[in-house]
Design a protein around this motif. Sequence first.
Motif, mmCIF file in Angstrom:
data_model
loop_
_atom_site.group_PDB
_atom_site.id
_atom_site.type_symbol
_atom_site.label_atom_id
_atom_site.label_comp_id
_atom_site.label_asym_id
_atom_site.label_seq_id
_atom_site.Cartn_x
_atom_site.Cartn_y
_atom_site.Cartn_z
ATOM 1 N N ASP A 1 9.888 15.431 8.394
ATOM 2 C CA ASP A 1 8.714 16.418 7.945
ATOM 3 C C ASP A 1 8.414 15.817 6.736
ATOM 4 O O ASP A 1 6.941 15.952 6.502
ATOM 5 C CB ASP A 1 9.614 17.673 7.719
ATOM 6 C CG ASP A 1 10.002 18.254 9.207
ATOM 7 O OD1 ASP A 1 9.433 18.095 10.066
ATOM 8 O OD2 ASP A 1 11.006 18.964 8.925
ATOM 9 N N ALA A 2 8.929 15.264 5.905
ATOM 10 C CA ALA A 2 8.285 14.742 4.760
ATOM 11 C C ALA A 2 7.563 13.684 4.714
ATOM 12 O O ALA A 2 6.269 13.470 4.403
ATOM 13 C CB ALA A 2 9.404 14.640 3.667
ATOM 14 N N TYR A 3 7.932 12.776 5.671
ATOM 15 C CA TYR A 3 7.170 11.513 6.219
ATOM 16 C C TYR A 3 5.524 12.152 6.555
ATOM 17 O O TYR A 3 4.564 11.624 6.059
ATOM 18 C CB TYR A 3 7.878 10.794 7.104
ATOM 19 C CG TYR A 3 6.891 9.712 7.595
ATOM 20 C CD1 TYR A 3 6.713 8.275 6.895
ATOM 21 C CD2 TYR A 3 6.309 9.907 8.873
ATOM 22 C CE1 TYR A 3 5.940 7.325 7.520
ATOM 23 C CE2 TYR A 3 5.481 8.663 9.472
ATOM 24 C CZ TYR A 3 5.302 7.619 8.685
ATOM 25 O OH TYR A 3 4.656 6.467 9.007
ATOM 26 N N HIS A 4 5.793 12.952 7.643
ATOM 27 C CA HIS A 4 4.090 13.515 8.115
ATOM 28 C C HIS A 4 3.485 14.216 7.267
ATOM 29 O O HIS A 4 2.441 14.121 7.215
ATOM 30 C CB HIS A 4 4.702 14.459 9.310
ATOM 31 C CG HIS A 4 5.046 13.326 10.395
ATOM 32 N ND1 HIS A 4 4.593 12.459 11.095
ATOM 33 C CD2 HIS A 4 6.522 13.796 11.127
ATOM 34 C CE1 HIS A 4 5.284 12.096 11.822
ATOM 35 N NE2 HIS A 4 6.416 12.523 12.353
ATOM 36 N N GLU A 5 4.047 14.871 6.322
ATOM 37 C CA GLU A 5 3.415 15.688 5.222
ATOM 38 C C GLU A 5 2.750 14.684 4.318
ATOM 39 O O GLU A 5 1.700 14.846 4.091
ATOM 40 C CB GLU A 5 4.350 16.700 4.186
ATOM 41 C CG GLU A 5 3.759 17.280 3.219
ATOM 42 C CD GLU A 5 2.651 18.416 3.742
ATOM 43 O OE1 GLU A 5 1.637 18.602 2.917
ATOM 44 O OE2 GLU A 5 2.660 18.812 4.717
ATOM 45 N N THR B 1 0.985 -1.173 0.011
ATOM 46 C CA THR B 1 -0.096 -0.065 -0.171
ATOM 47 C C THR B 1 0.904 1.173 -0.166
ATOM 48 O O THR B 1 1.997 1.237 0.236
ATOM 49 C CB THR B 1 -0.894 -0.073 1.244
ATOM 50 O OG1 THR B 1 -0.126 0.404 2.418
ATOM 51 C CG2 THR B 1 -1.748 -1.289 1.282
ATOM 52 N N PRO B 2 0.137 2.430 -0.396
ATOM 53 C CA PRO B 2 1.195 3.620 -0.274
ATOM 54 C C PRO B 2 1.651 4.054 1.059
ATOM 55 O O PRO B 2 2.805 4.351 1.247
ATOM 56 C CB PRO B 2 0.215 4.693 -0.672
ATOM 57 C CG PRO B 2 -0.886 4.037 -1.692
ATOM 58 C CD PRO B 2 -0.900 2.607 -1.086
ATOM 59 N N GLU B 3 0.858 3.631 1.971
ATOM 60 C CA GLU B 3 1.305 3.814 3.594
ATOM 61 C C GLU B 3 2.585 2.856 3.863
ATOM 62 O O GLU B 3 3.700 3.382 4.504
ATOM 63 C CB GLU B 3 0.230 3.562 4.306
ATOM 64 C CG GLU B 3 -0.806 4.605 4.536
ATOM 65 C CD GLU B 3 -1.887 4.400 3.252
ATOM 66 O OE1 GLU B 3 -1.805 3.300 2.635
ATOM 67 O OE2 GLU B 3 -2.744 5.311 3.210
ATOM 68 N N GLU B 4 2.525 1.717 3.525
ATOM 69 C CA GLU B 4 3.533 0.862 3.533
ATOM 70 C C GLU B 4 4.789 1.416 2.751
ATOM 71 O O GLU B 4 5.889 1.194 3.350
ATOM 72 C CB GLU B 4 3.269 -0.483 3.307
ATOM 73 C CG GLU B 4 2.193 -1.183 4.012
ATOM 74 C CD GLU B 4 1.903 -2.602 3.596
ATOM 75 O OE1 GLU B 4 1.348 -3.618 4.323
ATOM 76 O OE2 GLU B 4 1.937 -2.916 2.213
ATOM 77 N N ILE B 5 4.675 1.743 1.785
ATOM 78 C CA ILE B 5 5.885 2.266 0.931
ATOM 79 C C ILE B 5 6.676 3.432 1.600
ATOM 80 O O ILE B 5 7.796 3.639 1.827
ATOM 81 C CB ILE B 5 5.458 2.665 -0.595
ATOM 82 C CG1 ILE B 5 4.998 1.362 -1.279
ATOM 83 C CG2 ILE B 5 6.629 3.431 -1.439
ATOM 84 C CD1 ILE B 5 4.185 1.775 -2.689
#
Length: 91
Positions: free
Chosen positions: A74-78, A57-61
Motif C-alpha cells: 500500500d505504501a509502495y503504490h501510494e 532515481t526516486p523510483e529506484e529507491i
Amino acid sequence: MYWDGGGWAWMAFMPLLWIVLIGLVVWAAVHLVRRPSGDQGGGTDRGWASGGTSRETPEEILDRRFASGEIDADAYHEARRHLSSYRARPE
C-alpha cells in the motif's frame, strides 16, 4: 671518512622521492574524502564517488525499499502515485 660514490645521485633522487610521496598523500586524501561513508566497497559503484553522473532515481529507491521489505504494498503504490503526479507537473 667520506664516501665519494654517488652523492650526486641521491641529490637528484631525493626531490623526486618527495614529489612522489606528497603526490601519494594528496591522492589518498582526495580518494578518502570523495568516498561516501556508507560505501563498503561491495556492489555496484553509483553516484558521484565513482566519477559517473548516474544517481539512483526516486523510483529506484522506492523499488529497492519495497523489494527489501522496508515498506508494504500500500505504501509502495501510494508513493508511486505521488511520484508520478509530481513528475507530471510542468516546471
